[in-house]
Design a protein around this motif. Structure first.
Motif, PDB file in Angstrom:
ATOM      1  N   GLY A   1       0.807  -1.214   0.000  1.00  0.00           N
ATOM      2  CA  GLY A   1       0.000   0.000   0.000  1.00  0.00           C
ATOM      3  C   GLY A   1       0.840   1.263   0.000  1.00  0.00           C
ATOM      4  N   ALA A   2       1.860   1.311   0.861  1.00  0.00           N
ATOM      5  CA  ALA A   2       2.713   2.497   0.929  1.00  0.00           C
ATOM      6  C   ALA A   2       3.505   2.681  -0.355  1.00  0.00           C
ATOM      7  CB  ALA A   2       3.651   2.383   2.131  1.00  0.00           C
ATOM      8  N   SER A   3       3.952   1.577  -0.955  1.00  0.00           N
ATOM      9  CA  SER A   3       4.718   1.670  -2.206  1.00  0.00           C
ATOM     10  C   SER A   3       3.867   2.244  -3.328  1.00  0.00           C
ATOM     11  CB  SER A   3       5.239   0.286  -2.608  1.00  0.00           C
ATOM     12  OG  SER A   3       6.165  -0.216  -1.672  1.00  0.00           O
ATOM     13  N   LEU A   4       2.636   1.748  -3.467  1.00  0.00           N
ATOM     14  CA  LEU A   4       1.753   2.264  -4.506  1.00  0.00           C
ATOM     15  C   LEU A   4       1.402   3.728  -4.263  1.00  0.00           C
ATOM     16  CD1 LEU A   4      -0.679  -0.776  -4.873  1.00  0.00           C
ATOM     17  CD2 LEU A   4       1.214  -0.155  -6.389  1.00  0.00           C
ATOM     18  N   PHE A   5       1.223   4.081  -3.008  1.00  0.00           N
ATOM     19  CA  PHE A   5       0.872   5.456  -2.648  1.00  0.00           C
ATOM     20  C   PHE A   5       1.961   6.433  -3.095  1.00  0.00           C
ATOM     21  CE2 PHE A   5       0.252   8.704   0.895  1.00  0.00           C
ATOM     22  CZ  PHE A   5      -0.939   9.200   0.395  1.00  0.00           C
ATOM     23  N   LEU A   6       3.213   6.008  -3.000  1.00  0.00           N
ATOM     24  CA  LEU A   6       4.351   6.880  -3.292  1.00  0.00           C
ATOM     25  C   LEU A   6       4.956   6.643  -4.673  1.00  0.00           C
ATOM     26  CD1 LEU A   6       6.078   6.344   0.167  1.00  0.00           C
ATOM     27  CD2 LEU A   6       4.946   8.462  -0.551  1.00  0.00           C
ATOM     28  N   TRP A   7       4.436   5.691  -5.403  1.00  0.00           N
ATOM     29  CA  TRP A   7       5.081   5.181  -6.616  1.00  0.00           C
ATOM     30  C   TRP A   7       5.463   6.263  -7.621  1.00  0.00           C
ATOM     31  CZ3 TRP A   7       6.811   0.328  -7.308  1.00  0.00           C
ATOM     32  CH2 TRP A   7       7.218  -0.041  -8.595  1.00  0.00           C
ATOM     33  N   ARG A   8       4.526   7.129  -7.940  1.00  0.00           N
ATOM     34  CA  ARG A   8       4.760   8.111  -8.996  1.00  0.00           C
ATOM     35  C   ARG A   8       5.448   9.367  -8.492  1.00  0.00           C
ATOM     36  NH1 ARG A   8      -0.103   9.925 -10.512  1.00  0.00           N
ATOM     37  NH2 ARG A   8       0.648  10.709 -12.506  1.00  0.00           N
ATOM     38  N   ALA A   9       5.482   9.559  -7.186  1.00  0.00           N
ATOM     39  CA  ALA A   9       6.041  10.796  -6.636  1.00  0.00           C
ATOM     40  C   ALA A   9       7.451  10.636  -6.085  1.00  0.00           C
ATOM     41  CB  ALA A   9       5.127  11.329  -5.522  1.00  0.00           C
ATOM     42  N   ARG A  10       7.835   9.434  -5.715  1.00  0.00           N
ATOM     43  CA  ARG A  10       9.121   9.205  -5.058  1.00  0.00           C
ATOM     44  C   ARG A  10       9.928   8.159  -5.822  1.00  0.00           C
ATOM     45  NH1 ARG A  10       9.684  13.258  -1.128  1.00  0.00           N
ATOM     46  NH2 ARG A  10       7.600  13.648  -0.258  1.00  0.00           N
ATOM     47  N   PRO A  11      10.899   8.570  -6.652  1.00  0.00           N
ATOM     48  CA  PRO A  11      11.685   7.614  -7.452  1.00  0.00           C
ATOM     49  C   PRO A  11      12.397   6.565  -6.607  1.00  0.00           C
ATOM     50  CG  PRO A  11      12.071   9.869  -8.190  1.00  0.00           C
ATOM     51  CD  PRO A  11      11.279   9.967  -6.926  1.00  0.00           C
ATOM     52  N   GLN A  12      12.693   6.878  -5.350  1.00  0.00           N
ATOM     53  CA  GLN A  12      13.403   5.909  -4.520  1.00  0.00           C
ATOM     54  C   GLN A  12      12.590   4.649  -4.275  1.00  0.00           C
ATOM     55  OE1 GLN A  12      12.509   9.033  -3.670  1.00  0.00           O
ATOM     56  NE2 GLN A  12      12.339   9.298  -1.430  1.00  0.00           N
ATOM     57  N   VAL A  13      11.256   4.746  -4.405  1.00  0.00           N
ATOM     58  CA  VAL A  13      10.420   3.559  -4.226  1.00  0.00           C
ATOM     59  C   VAL A  13      10.681   2.566  -5.355  1.00  0.00           C
ATOM     60  CG1 VAL A  13       8.050   2.700  -4.134  1.00  0.00           C
ATOM     61  CG2 VAL A  13       8.658   4.812  -2.947  1.00  0.00           C
ATOM     62  N   ARG A  14      10.748   3.047  -6.584  1.00  0.00           N
ATOM     63  CA  ARG A  14      11.026   2.152  -7.713  1.00  0.00           C
ATOM     64  C   ARG A  14      12.429   1.565  -7.603  1.00  0.00           C
ATOM     65  NH1 ARG A  14       7.786   4.526 -12.941  1.00  0.00           N
ATOM     66  NH2 ARG A  14       6.513   6.036 -11.842  1.00  0.00           N
ATOM     67  N   ARG A  15      13.371   2.369  -7.153  1.00  0.00           N
ATOM     68  CA  ARG A  15      14.729   1.835  -6.993  1.00  0.00           C
ATOM     69  C   ARG A  15      14.754   0.722  -5.949  1.00  0.00           C
ATOM     70  NH1 ARG A  15      16.168   7.485  -7.596  1.00  0.00           N
ATOM     71  NH2 ARG A  15      16.306   7.760  -5.339  1.00  0.00           N
ATOM     72  N   ALA A  16      14.026   0.904  -4.863  1.00  0.00           N
ATOM     73  CA  ALA A  16      13.971  -0.129  -3.830  1.00  0.00           C
ATOM     74  C   ALA A  16      13.322  -1.401  -4.368  1.00  0.00           C
ATOM     75  CB  ALA A  16      13.206   0.389  -2.612  1.00  0.00           C
ATOM     76  N   TRP A  17      12.276  -1.253  -5.180  1.00  0.00           N
ATOM     77  CA  TRP A  17      11.624  -2.421  -5.773  1.00  0.00           C
ATOM     78  C   TRP A  17      12.569  -3.142  -6.728  1.00  0.00           C
ATOM     79  CZ3 TRP A  17       6.101  -3.903  -6.825  1.00  0.00           C
ATOM     80  CH2 TRP A  17       5.284  -3.621  -5.721  1.00  0.00           C
ATOM     81  N   ALA A  18      13.352  -2.389  -7.489  1.00  0.00           N
ATOM     82  CA  ALA A  18      14.301  -3.018  -8.416  1.00  0.00           C
ATOM     83  C   ALA A  18      15.339  -3.836  -7.655  1.00  0.00           C
ATOM     84  CB  ALA A  18      14.970  -1.956  -9.274  1.00  0.00           C
ATOM     85  N   ARG A  19      15.861  -3.284  -6.554  1.00  0.00           N
ATOM     86  CA  ARG A  19      16.835  -4.037  -5.755  1.00  0.00           C
ATOM     87  C   ARG A  19      16.214  -5.314  -5.199  1.00  0.00           C
ATOM     88  NH1 ARG A  19      18.406   1.270  -4.131  1.00  0.00           N
ATOM     89  NH2 ARG A  19      17.000   1.171  -2.333  1.00  0.00           N
TER      90      ARG A  19
END
Length: 232
Positions: A183-201
């Motif tokens: 839920g928190a990841s989706l909430f921040l997905w488009r606004a915080r690039p660090q979320v996508r980087r964390a998902w990639a790792r």
């Protein structure tokens, strides 16, 4: 010499608002917002009582939330979402989450994405990361989510695209997912690039040593929804 009077005691700051008081912005915003979505889903599914009495009707309506065309393209249907009491409860809590400066842009539309996605989850996977469940290291082991589909997720640009792909991910996971983290990841997905980087790792198994979670222990899933009145 006259002795100066002692300083007056500091005023009571009062109760800490939702989300807690922070002296500085948190480094991990997913962790900061995780309790917001975990608490909402837990209440909606009666997690405290082993999911004995989930709000099935509300969950069914939330699952049917969709997009609408606002003239520029499809967007999450916030107007319809606001007619649902369960969504309004989440909306009020999110709006009061502190500090409010950390709320992402278009946070209300992002909230529709989260609500519509989490309504599909039937079992929590506490302590896990969604991307880690979907991926794996480069050792030849098949990944649950094909890399091409993961790259598509990484390149999502609109909330409508994210809403569609997020619900597909939950289905791929057998409707068992880390509720608060997702839920928190989706909430921040488009606004915080660090979320996508964390998902990639996490997807590629590149988490630092000692941070990989143990095997998942999903919560007990709740049963299938009863058919709505009048349904065939």
């Amino acid at each position: 010499m006259t002795t100066p009077p002692p300083p007056a005691p500091a005023a009571d700051p009062g109760p800490i608002p939702a989300g807690g008081a922070l002296s500085s912005p948190p480094r991990d915003l997913v962790t900061h917002f995780r309790p917001l979505f975990q608490g909402w889903w837990d209440g909606l599914t009666d997690a405290a009582n082993g999911h004995l009495n989930p709000n099935r009707a509300a969950l069914a309506r939330l699952r049917r939330l969709d997009t609408r065309d606002d003239g520029t393209g499809p967007v999450p249907d916030l107007a319809t979402a606001l007619t649902e009491e369960a969504f309004r409860r989440l909306y009020r809590t999110a709006r009061a989450w502190q500090p409010q400066t950390l709320l992402p842009l278009a946070w209300d539309e992002a909230l529709v994405v989260v609500a519509a996605t989490l309504a599909h989850v039937r079992a929590d996977q506490p302590g896990r990361k969604t991307a880690a469940l979907l991926g794996g290291p480069d050792d030849g082991t098949p990944r649950l989510l094909a890399e091409a589909r993961f790259l598509r997720l990484m390149r999502v640009e609109t909330a409508a695209e994210l809403m569609d792909q997020a619900r597909r991910l939950v289905a791929l996971l057998g409707r068992a997912a880390p509720v608060g983290e997702l839920g928190a990841s989706l909430f921040l997905w488009r606004a915080r690039p660090q979320v996508r980087r964390a998902w990639a790792r996490a997807y590629y198994g590149l988490e630092p040593a000692g941070r990989s979670a143990a095997a998942p222990t999903p919560s007990t899933p709740f049963g299938e929804d009863a058919p709505e009145p009048g349904a065939a």
